[in-house]
Motif scaffolding. Structure first.
Motif, PDB file in Angstrom:
ATOM      1  N   LYS A  77       0.874  -1.170   0.000  1.00 33.74           N
ATOM      2  CA  LYS A  77       0.000   0.000   0.000  1.00 33.74           C
ATOM      3  C   LYS A  77       0.912   1.220   0.000  1.00 33.74           C
ATOM      4  O   LYS A  77       1.860   1.296   0.789  1.00 33.74           O
ATOM      5  CB  LYS A  77      -0.896   0.025   1.235  1.00 33.74           C
ATOM      6  N   TYR A  78       0.618   2.127  -0.899  1.00 31.65           N
ATOM      7  CA  TYR A  78       1.365   3.370  -0.998  1.00 31.65           C
ATOM      8  C   TYR A  78       0.424   4.522  -0.687  1.00 31.65           C
ATOM      9  O   TYR A  78      -0.777   4.438  -0.929  1.00 31.65           O
ATOM     10  CB  TYR A  78       1.907   3.573  -2.415  1.00 31.65           C
ATOM     11  N   LYS A  79       0.991   5.596  -0.186  1.00 32.42           N
ATOM     12  CA  LYS A  79       0.236   6.814   0.043  1.00 32.42           C
ATOM     13  C   LYS A  79       0.766   7.841  -0.949  1.00 32.42           C
ATOM     14  O   LYS A  79       1.965   8.117  -0.985  1.00 32.42           O
ATOM     15  CB  LYS A  79       0.451   7.304   1.480  1.00 32.42           C
ATOM     16  N   ILE A  80      -0.119   8.380  -1.799  1.00 26.84           N
ATOM     17  CA  ILE A  80       0.263   9.476  -2.684  1.00 26.84           C
ATOM     18  C   ILE A  80      -0.246  10.749  -2.026  1.00 26.84           C
ATOM     19  O   ILE A  80      -1.439  10.887  -1.747  1.00 26.84           O
ATOM     20  CB  ILE A  80      -0.262   9.286  -4.124  1.00 26.84           C
ATOM     21  N   GLU A  87      -3.476  16.414   1.518  1.00 25.28           N
ATOM     22  CA  GLU A  87      -4.470  15.464   1.004  1.00 25.28           C
ATOM     23  C   GLU A  87      -3.739  14.240   0.463  1.00 25.28           C
ATOM     24  O   GLU A  87      -2.661  14.350  -0.124  1.00 25.28           O
ATOM     25  CB  GLU A  87      -5.271  16.154  -0.116  1.00 25.28           C
ATOM     26  N   TYR A  88      -4.319  13.052   0.663  1.00 21.37           N
ATOM     27  CA  TYR A  88      -3.672  11.840   0.163  1.00 21.37           C
ATOM     28  C   TYR A  88      -4.696  10.773  -0.204  1.00 21.37           C
ATOM     29  O   TYR A  88      -5.867  10.853   0.183  1.00 21.37           O
ATOM     30  CB  TYR A  88      -2.686  11.274   1.193  1.00 21.37           C
ATOM     31  N   GLU A  89      -4.226   9.824  -0.949  1.00 23.71           N
ATOM     32  CA  GLU A  89      -4.992   8.626  -1.281  1.00 23.71           C
ATOM     33  C   GLU A  89      -4.088   7.431  -1.044  1.00 23.71           C
ATOM     34  O   GLU A  89      -2.863   7.522  -1.207  1.00 23.71           O
ATOM     35  CB  GLU A  89      -5.423   8.613  -2.758  1.00 23.71           C
ATOM     36  N   ILE A  90      -4.674   6.318  -0.702  1.00 21.64           N
ATOM     37  CA  ILE A  90      -3.940   5.065  -0.594  1.00 21.64           C
ATOM     38  C   ILE A  90      -4.126   4.324  -1.919  1.00 21.64           C
ATOM     39  O   ILE A  90      -5.249   4.168  -2.401  1.00 21.64           O
ATOM     40  CB  ILE A  90      -4.459   4.197   0.573  1.00 21.64           C
ATOM     41  N   ILE A  91      -3.016   3.907  -2.499  1.00 22.20           N
ATOM     42  CA  ILE A  91      -3.052   3.137  -3.743  1.00 22.20           C
ATOM     43  C   ILE A  91      -2.261   1.857  -3.509  1.00 22.20           C
ATOM     44  O   ILE A  91      -1.367   1.820  -2.664  1.00 22.20           O
ATOM     45  CB  ILE A  91      -2.515   3.957  -4.940  1.00 22.20           C
TER      46      ILE A  91
END
Length: 157
Positions: A77-80, A87-91
């Motif tokens: 799991k990466y956080k951008i 602000e971030y999303e998990i990808i």
């Protein structure tokens, strides 16, 4: 005049506009296997410049791995993160690496990150392996019994 602040998704789209195509830069050949590939170095260097330009950071935040024989697989799991707003999303991404020693996980991590970048930013690289069936690929690389006989004759002479 104030500068317009982009949100996370607009910044991701800006990276997509910057990096529209990456041509495969390598060839993988082993026995009867032959295909073109794109290096992690090329993908990372190209995307990195655009990430910096647009204020995005990608961090691994969770990872699991498993090894079966010589194959190591990682799920990461990466956080951008938008560095301006937080602000971030998990990808997520996965990768598999083959190694008889201790480098399988590292190879799998490299593969996972390279494909995370390619898929997150929708970067085409040319030839699509899904356009050719596995059976057709097997047939293309199969050695006929006649060819085996010719090889044996050449080796024996």
């Amino acid at each position: 005049m104030s500068e317009v602040k982009l949100n996370l998704y607009q910044k991701i789209q800006a990276v997509m506009r910057d990096v529209t195509y990456l041509q495969k830069d390598g060839k993988v050949e082993f026995k009867t296997t032959k295909y073109k590939a794109i290096s992690e170095e090329k993908v990372t260097m190209t995307v990195r410049d655009s990430l910096i330009k647009h204020g995005l950071v990608i961090l691994p935040v969770e990872q699991s791995h498993a090894r079966e024989g010589t194959l190591s697989t990682v799920d990461t799991k990466y956080k951008i993160v938008d560095v301006d707003s937080g602000e971030y999303e998990i990808i997520v991404s996965s990768g598999t690496g083959a190694d008889t020693q201790d480098k399988g996980v590292g190879k799998a991590m490299t593969y996972s990150y390279k494909y995370l970048l390619l898929r997150t930013f929708a970067i085409p690289t040319g030839e699509d392996p899904d356009k050719i069936s596995s059976a057709e690929l097997d047939e293309r690389h199969a050695i006929t019994s006649e060819q085996v006989g010719q090889i044996k004759l050449k080796v024996g002479t």
